[in-house]
Design a protein around this motif. Structure first.
Motif, PDB file in Angstrom:
ATOM      1  N   VAL A  45      66.891  61.323 -59.113  1.00 28.85           N
ATOM      2  CA  VAL A  45      67.121  62.475 -58.247  1.00 28.85           C
ATOM      3  C   VAL A  45      68.627  62.583 -58.007  1.00 28.85           C
ATOM      4  CG1 VAL A  45      66.525  63.527 -56.037  1.00 28.85           C
ATOM      5  CG2 VAL A  45      64.896  62.002 -57.163  1.00 28.85           C
ATOM      6  N   LEU A  46      69.169  63.730 -58.379  1.00 29.12           N
ATOM      7  CA  LEU A  46      70.608  63.972 -58.188  1.00 29.12           C
ATOM      8  C   LEU A  46      70.893  64.171 -56.705  1.00 29.12           C
ATOM      9  CD1 LEU A  46      71.092  66.456 -61.150  1.00 29.12           C
ATOM     10  CD2 LEU A  46      71.762  64.037 -61.062  1.00 29.12           C
ATOM     11  N   ASP A  67      66.164  61.771 -67.526  1.00 29.60           N
ATOM     12  CA  ASP A  67      66.017  63.168 -67.112  1.00 29.60           C
ATOM     13  C   ASP A  67      66.292  63.230 -65.605  1.00 29.60           C
ATOM     14  OD1 ASP A  67      65.523  65.883 -67.268  1.00 29.60           O
ATOM     15  OD2 ASP A  67      63.634  65.646 -68.364  1.00 29.60           O
ATOM     16  N   PHE A  68      66.568  64.436 -65.116  1.00 30.51           N
ATOM     17  CA  PHE A  68      67.062  64.568 -63.742  1.00 30.51           C
ATOM     18  C   PHE A  68      66.346  65.662 -62.969  1.00 30.51           C
ATOM     19  CE2 PHE A  68      70.357  62.997 -66.502  1.00 30.51           C
ATOM     20  CZ  PHE A  68      70.787  61.873 -65.816  1.00 30.51           C
ATOM     21  N   MET A  69      66.212  65.398 -61.672  1.00 33.68           N
ATOM     22  CA  MET A  69      65.717  66.421 -60.746  1.00 33.68           C
ATOM     23  C   MET A  69      66.694  66.500 -59.580  1.00 33.68           C
ATOM     24  SD  MET A  69      61.701  65.511 -60.329  1.00 33.68           S
ATOM     25  CE  MET A  69      60.884  67.090 -60.276  1.00 33.68           C
ATOM     26  N   ALA A  70      66.636  67.625 -58.875  1.00 34.77           N
ATOM     27  CA  ALA A  70      67.384  67.704 -57.616  1.00 34.77           C
ATOM     28  C   ALA A  70      66.457  68.345 -56.592  1.00 34.77           C
ATOM     29  CB  ALA A  70      68.647  68.532 -57.786  1.00 34.77           C
ATOM     30  N   VAL A  71      66.578  67.916 -55.341  1.00 32.89           N
ATOM     31  CA  VAL A  71      65.703  68.431 -54.284  1.00 32.89           C
ATOM     32  C   VAL A  71      66.512  68.751 -53.032  1.00 32.89           C
ATOM     33  CG1 VAL A  71      63.689  67.103 -55.045  1.00 32.89           C
ATOM     34  CG2 VAL A  71      65.205  66.128 -53.338  1.00 32.89           C
ATOM     35  N   THR A  85      65.092  71.870 -56.489  1.00 31.56           N
ATOM     36  CA  THR A  85      66.143  72.847 -56.831  1.00 31.56           C
ATOM     37  C   THR A  85      66.560  72.717 -58.296  1.00 31.56           C
ATOM     38  OG1 THR A  85      67.824  71.316 -56.028  1.00 31.56           O
ATOM     39  CG2 THR A  85      67.054  72.992 -54.485  1.00 31.56           C
ATOM     40  N   LYS A  86      66.260  71.583 -58.902  1.00 37.33           N
ATOM     41  CA  LYS A  86      66.447  71.427 -60.354  1.00 37.33           C
ATOM     42  C   LYS A  86      65.294  70.598 -60.876  1.00 37.33           C
ATOM     43  CE  LYS A  86      68.598  69.223 -64.130  1.00 37.33           C
ATOM     44  NZ  LYS A  86      67.279  69.152 -64.787  1.00 37.33           N
ATOM     45  N   ASP A  87      64.581  71.147 -61.847  1.00 34.50           N
ATOM     46  CA  ASP A  87      63.419  70.417 -62.378  1.00 34.50           C
ATOM     47  C   ASP A  87      63.830  69.642 -63.638  1.00 34.50           C
ATOM     48  OD1 ASP A  87      60.840  69.502 -62.733  1.00 34.50           O
ATOM     49  OD2 ASP A  87      59.904  71.462 -62.493  1.00 34.50           O
ATOM     50  N   LEU A  88      62.916  68.787 -64.098  1.00 32.21           N
ATOM     51  CA  LEU A  88      63.143  68.034 -65.324  1.00 32.21           C
ATOM     52  C   LEU A  88      63.345  68.999 -66.496  1.00 32.21           C
ATOM     53  CD1 LEU A  88      60.334  65.343 -64.947  1.00 32.21           C
ATOM     54  CD2 LEU A  88      62.786  65.086 -64.454  1.00 32.21           C
ATOM     55  N   ASP A  89      64.101  68.583 -67.480  1.00 33.15           N
ATOM     56  CA  ASP A  89      64.296  69.438 -68.655  1.00 33.15           C
ATOM     57  C   ASP A  89      63.115  69.329 -69.617  1.00 33.15           C
ATOM     58  OD1 ASP A  89      66.703  70.610 -67.973  1.00 33.15           O
ATOM     59  OD2 ASP A  89      67.845  68.855 -68.631  1.00 33.15           O
ATOM     60  N   ASP A  90      62.467  68.147 -69.664  1.00 31.32           N
ATOM     61  CA  ASP A  90      61.415  67.934 -70.660  1.00 31.32           C
ATOM     62  C   ASP A  90      60.080  67.624 -69.999  1.00 31.32           C
ATOM     63  OD1 ASP A  90      63.224  68.223 -72.782  1.00 31.32           O
ATOM     64  OD2 ASP A  90      63.906  66.151 -72.497  1.00 31.32           O
TER      65      ASP A  90
END
Ligand code: 5GP
Length: 183
Positions: A45-46, A67-71, A85-90
């Motif tokens: 989580v970023l 892979d990255f997420m943001a919340v 606010t940002k979901d995983l790319d894959d």
């Protein structure tokens, strides 16, 4: 050697760079052993988790992806809700997902994320956290890998910030009480 802290609002170094380094190595070895023959995806989580993930993944002797997420969290405590606010790319369906966290406090943010990830039907889902403020936990979480249990203090460094600052510090420090009083 006593380290000179860069700001008078900091109280003391709780975890030194070499303590963190040693524990990151141990966690990496455990992950490599447990996931042997598989190629896990490490999800963080970023932005705070980035620093731990970066050190950890370079010491796991396995093929892996990241892979990255943001919340964003709204509202305090259990009444608060979380928005991605940002979901995983894959996609993670059928993958061995290891969520890598810098710190778990109440656990509510991670609990929400795990629910979201579970719905995507990964082959497995586990959590690796460097720091665990376990006295504050409000929910049960599948934490398989845990670096340090830490006290209920506001911490900065190694990914943890105060208003965006100090994530880049190679150690974890406490703030002075008068700077941070829990509301
Ligand atoms: P939880 O949902 O577990 O209560 O919140 C976890 C998030 O709160 C962490 O990912 C982190 O962003 C933030 N957090 C919890 N404790 C600390 C701390 O001591 N210092 C900083 N900088 N952030 C913290």
């Amino acid at each position: 050697m006593t380290l000179r802290l860069p700001d008078p609002r900091m109280e003391r170094v709780l975890l030194t760079e070499s303590q963190i380094d040693a524990v990151v190595g141990e966690l990496a070895d455990q992950v490599a052993a447990d996931y042997s023959g598989r190629d896990p995806v490490l999800v963080t989580v970023l932005r705070g988790g980035l620093f731990f993930l970066s050190d950890l993944c370079r010491r796991i002797d396995l093929p892996l992806t990241v892979d990255f997420m943001a919340v964003t969290s709204y509202g305090p405590g259990a009444a608060g809700s979380v928005r991605i606010t940002k979901d995983l790319d894959d996609p993670v369906e059928g993958r061995d997902v290891l969520v890598v966290e810098d710190i778990i406090d109440t656990g509510l943010t991670l609990n929400y994320l795990l629910r979201v990830l579970r719905q995507r039907r990964p082959a497995s889902l586990a959590v690796c956290t460097l720091l665990d403020k376990d006295v504050r936990r409000l929910v049960d979480l599948p934490i398989v890998y845990r670096g340090f249990s830490v006290p209920d203090r506001f911490l900065v460094g190694y990914g943890l910030d105060l208003e965006g600052q100090w994530r880049e510090l190679p150690y974890v420090a406490t703030l002075k009480d008068e700077i941070w009083e829990r509301g």
